[in-house]
Design a protein around this motif. Sequence first.
Motif, PDB file in Angstrom:
ATOM      1  N   TRP A 160       0.833  -1.205   0.000  1.00  0.00           N
ATOM      2  CA  TRP A 160       0.000   0.000   0.000  1.00  0.00           C
ATOM      3  C   TRP A 160       0.870   1.258   0.000  1.00  0.00           C
ATOM      4  CZ3 TRP A 160      -4.566  -0.726   4.021  1.00  0.00           C
ATOM      5  CH2 TRP A 160      -5.323  -1.845   3.648  1.00  0.00           C
ATOM      6  N   ALA A 161       0.262   2.381  -0.382  1.00  0.00           N
ATOM      7  CA  ALA A 161       0.974   3.657  -0.386  1.00  0.00           C
ATOM      8  C   ALA A 161       0.234   4.761   0.363  1.00  0.00           C
ATOM      9  CB  ALA A 161       1.255   4.104  -1.816  1.00  0.00           C
ATOM     10  N   GLU A 162      -1.090   4.694   0.448  1.00  0.00           N
ATOM     11  CA  GLU A 162      -1.864   5.725   1.146  1.00  0.00           C
ATOM     12  C   GLU A 162      -1.441   5.787   2.614  1.00  0.00           C
ATOM     13  OE1 GLU A 162      -3.996   8.264   3.093  1.00  0.00           O
ATOM     14  OE2 GLU A 162      -4.016   8.278   0.898  1.00  0.00           O
ATOM     15  N   SER A 163      -0.864   6.924   3.018  1.00  0.00           N
ATOM     16  CA  SER A 163      -0.217   7.015   4.333  1.00  0.00           C
ATOM     17  C   SER A 163      -1.174   6.750   5.491  1.00  0.00           C
ATOM     18  CB  SER A 163       0.450   8.381   4.498  1.00  0.00           C
ATOM     19  OG  SER A 163      -0.507   9.431   4.455  1.00  0.00           O
ATOM     20  N   SER A 164      -2.402   7.288   5.429  1.00  0.00           N
ATOM     21  CA  SER A 164      -3.333   7.094   6.545  1.00  0.00           C
ATOM     22  C   SER A 164      -3.803   5.645   6.628  1.00  0.00           C
ATOM     23  CB  SER A 164      -4.539   8.033   6.414  1.00  0.00           C
ATOM     24  OG  SER A 164      -5.354   7.678   5.310  1.00  0.00           O
ATOM     25  N   ALA A 165      -3.877   4.965   5.478  1.00  0.00           N
ATOM     26  CA  ALA A 165      -4.279   3.554   5.464  1.00  0.00           C
ATOM     27  C   ALA A 165      -3.124   2.660   5.919  1.00  0.00           C
ATOM     28  CB  ALA A 165      -4.748   3.146   4.075  1.00  0.00           C
ATOM     29  N   VAL A 166      -1.904   3.003   5.513  1.00  0.00           N
ATOM     30  CA  VAL A 166      -0.718   2.224   5.912  1.00  0.00           C
ATOM     31  C   VAL A 166      -0.558   2.247   7.426  1.00  0.00           C
ATOM     32  CG1 VAL A 166       1.812   2.199   5.879  1.00  0.00           C
ATOM     33  CG2 VAL A 166       0.542   2.446   3.744  1.00  0.00           C
ATOM     34  N   VAL A 167      -0.649   3.420   8.032  1.00  0.00           N
ATOM     35  CA  VAL A 167      -0.428   3.523   9.482  1.00  0.00           C
ATOM     36  C   VAL A 167      -1.542   2.815  10.245  1.00  0.00           C
ATOM     37  CG1 VAL A 167      -1.576   5.764   9.861  1.00  0.00           C
ATOM     38  CG2 VAL A 167       0.348   5.083  11.318  1.00  0.00           C
ATOM     39  N   TYR A 168      -2.755   2.839   9.716  1.00  0.00           N
ATOM     40  CA  TYR A 168      -3.861   2.128  10.372  1.00  0.00           C
ATOM     41  C   TYR A 168      -3.664   0.617  10.268  1.00  0.00           C
ATOM     42  CZ  TYR A 168      -8.615   0.937  11.828  1.00  0.00           C
ATOM     43  OH  TYR A 168      -9.710   0.428  12.507  1.00  0.00           O
ATOM     44  N   ALA A 169      -3.322   0.144   9.072  1.00  0.00           N
ATOM     45  CA  ALA A 169      -3.131  -1.292   8.861  1.00  0.00           C
ATOM     46  C   ALA A 169      -2.012  -1.828   9.741  1.00  0.00           C
ATOM     47  CB  ALA A 169      -2.837  -1.573   7.390  1.00  0.00           C
ATOM     48  N   ASN A 170      -0.903  -1.098   9.804  1.00  0.00           N
ATOM     49  CA  ASN A 170       0.231  -1.517  10.628  1.00  0.00           C
ATOM     50  C   ASN A 170      -0.110  -1.513  12.115  1.00  0.00           C
ATOM     51  OD1 ASN A 170       2.515  -2.156   8.979  1.00  0.00           O
ATOM     52  ND2 ASN A 170       2.733  -0.006   8.470  1.00  0.00           N
ATOM     53  N   SER A 171      -0.740  -0.451  12.569  1.00  0.00           N
ATOM     54  CA  SER A 171      -0.896  -0.199  13.997  1.00  0.00           C
ATOM     55  C   SER A 171      -2.118  -0.870  14.595  1.00  0.00           C
ATOM     56  CB  SER A 171      -0.972   1.315  14.250  1.00  0.00           C
ATOM     57  OG  SER A 171       0.079   1.996  13.599  1.00  0.00           O
ATOM     58  N   VAL A 172      -3.274  -0.665  13.977  1.00  0.00           N
ATOM     59  CA  VAL A 172      -4.541  -1.146  14.535  1.00  0.00           C
ATOM     60  C   VAL A 172      -4.821  -2.587  14.135  1.00  0.00           C
ATOM     61  CG1 VAL A 172      -7.029  -0.706  14.713  1.00  0.00           C
ATOM     62  CG2 VAL A 172      -5.430   1.213  14.503  1.00  0.00           C
ATOM     63  N   LEU A 173      -4.422  -2.964  12.922  1.00  0.00           N
ATOM     64  CA  LEU A 173      -4.701  -4.314  12.426  1.00  0.00           C
ATOM     65  C   LEU A 173      -3.520  -5.262  12.588  1.00  0.00           C
ATOM     66  CD1 LEU A 173      -6.628  -3.365   9.158  1.00  0.00           C
ATOM     67  CD2 LEU A 173      -7.545  -3.801  11.446  1.00  0.00           C
ATOM     68  N   GLY A 174      -2.312  -4.727  12.772  1.00  0.00           N
ATOM     69  CA  GLY A 174      -1.140  -5.583  12.931  1.00  0.00           C
ATOM     70  C   GLY A 174      -0.647  -6.184  11.635  1.00  0.00           C
ATOM     71  N   ALA A 175      -1.038  -5.581  10.500  1.00  0.00           N
ATOM     72  CA  ALA A 175      -0.498  -6.009   9.203  1.00  0.00           C
ATOM     73  C   ALA A 175       0.905  -5.428   9.056  1.00  0.00           C
ATOM     74  CB  ALA A 175      -1.413  -5.548   8.073  1.00  0.00           C
ATOM     75  N   ARG A 176       1.566  -5.725   7.933  1.00  0.00           N
ATOM     76  CA  ARG A 176       2.934  -5.226   7.734  1.00  0.00           C
ATOM     77  C   ARG A 176       3.053  -4.562   6.366  1.00  0.00           C
ATOM     78  NH1 ARG A 176       7.484  -8.272  11.209  1.00  0.00           N
ATOM     79  NH2 ARG A 176       6.218  -8.508  13.085  1.00  0.00           N
ATOM     80  N   CYS A 177       3.432  -3.294   6.402  1.00  0.00           N
ATOM     81  CA  CYS A 177       3.521  -2.532   5.155  1.00  0.00           C
ATOM     82  C   CYS A 177       4.438  -1.336   5.354  1.00  0.00           C
ATOM     83  CB  CYS A 177       2.128  -2.044   4.742  1.00  0.00           C
ATOM     84  SG  CYS A 177       2.062  -1.219   3.139  1.00  0.00           S
ATOM     85  N   ASN A 178       5.295  -1.081   4.400  1.00  0.00           N
ATOM     86  CA  ASN A 178       6.098   0.140   4.426  1.00  0.00           C
ATOM     87  C   ASN A 178       5.296   1.294   3.845  1.00  0.00           C
ATOM     88  OD1 ASN A 178       8.693  -0.512   5.600  1.00  0.00           O
ATOM     89  ND2 ASN A 178       9.022  -1.844   3.832  1.00  0.00           N
TER      90      ASN A 178
END
Length: 424
Positions: free
Chosen positions: A146-164
């Motif tokens: 992913w590239a959308e910054s607000s979606a990346v930080v949510y996925a990483n932080s709240v969902l525990g996914a992994r994305c730069n």
Amino acid sequence: MILTQEQQAILDGAKGETLAKVMKTIVMYGDAFEAEKLVPITSKYNHLVTSFGLKVMSPVYDLMQQLLDAGVASGQKFSVDPRPLDKNVPANFLQNLVFNKFMYTKQDFYEAQLEKLGLMEKDAFSCTCYMDEVGNKPQKGDVLSWAESSAVVYANSVLGARCNRNSGIIDIMGSIVGYVPYFGLLTDEGRKASWVIKVETTKMPEAQLLGSAIGMKVMEDVPYVIGLDKWIGNELTDSACAYLKDFGAATASNGAVGLYHIANLTPEALELGESLILENAKEYVIDDAELERVKNNYPVVWKDPDAAPKLCFVGCPHLSLEQLKCWTENIEKALSEAGKKKVVIPTVFTAAPKVLEAFEKTEYAERLRSTGVITSYICPLMYMNNPLCKKMPVITSSNKLRTYTSARYYTDGEILNAITKGGK
């Protein structure tokens, strides 16, 4: 970078020249960050940041067409960031002329390309693709492109996914080839916190303001936040997730945060606790005075700082269903107290098409309409990119919109007061 036999074969052209170029792009991207290898993308869907048909983006359309002509489809269906246009959002004749004749002239053409390339469905346009109604919610541990910054930080932080925090176009490249470089937030070490944030406020801190303060302090580092669970609880309820959505978007836009940990709440903080904190981590204490200091230092870029607001945007990132309901109740109450029936400033609430569809099935939709508030699926940022809109005195409770446009930030409470009573 060490490639597997299959990856090397793709790079060497075993699956065609076009796919070889895509693989070369991903390998060069990984090399730039000294990635040791590529790892498979494991999420069901991808998400693209480039959703707008700007006339000047012809290289993007050319690239997409090359992929389509070569028969190279995305390895995943995908959602996309919000559309830039909606005729229901207030705009005068000249503003509409700029929108339709000089700015987003390729919107229909580009959307047709996206559909052929693998768009999930026709209305899969939102920066909050992870909401249940939209249907692109990664699982814990999923590797994303992913590239959308607000979606990346949510996925990483709240969902525990992994994305730069990838760039636009890299998101679709990774999805097409099925791999992303292994570095940064994909690694265990890269997900550890180099900052400890201590929240010591006397009331629940405004999500957008707290995120802004942290983002500007830690920049691209990972913060471990202690004390916030006191205010938003230790369960990821709808209201807690909505709070973290807005909080994370502010950390990502006012800084470059791609991951945060909230003690006693977010998945990795619950699982690993303070072992996530690096030795010699820096500390930042946030109290009421610090939040006030941050807010007071925001620049006012309006030509006339005392101008009366002409438009209000709420929902950047897009609002959740729960937020739409809460705002409806709060506006009704505030209007009743003010002895008014409709908002006194043209106000637009933005949310994903599917969220708005769900909202329309509730009693709240008609109640909100009766207050004069408009709902829309657009990206407020794309609206504000119009040079004629940029000159308008626009208010918002979004720190992301404040950061990237001329819109002026107010807290949710101040926005509520402004649109129902005319105050600031």
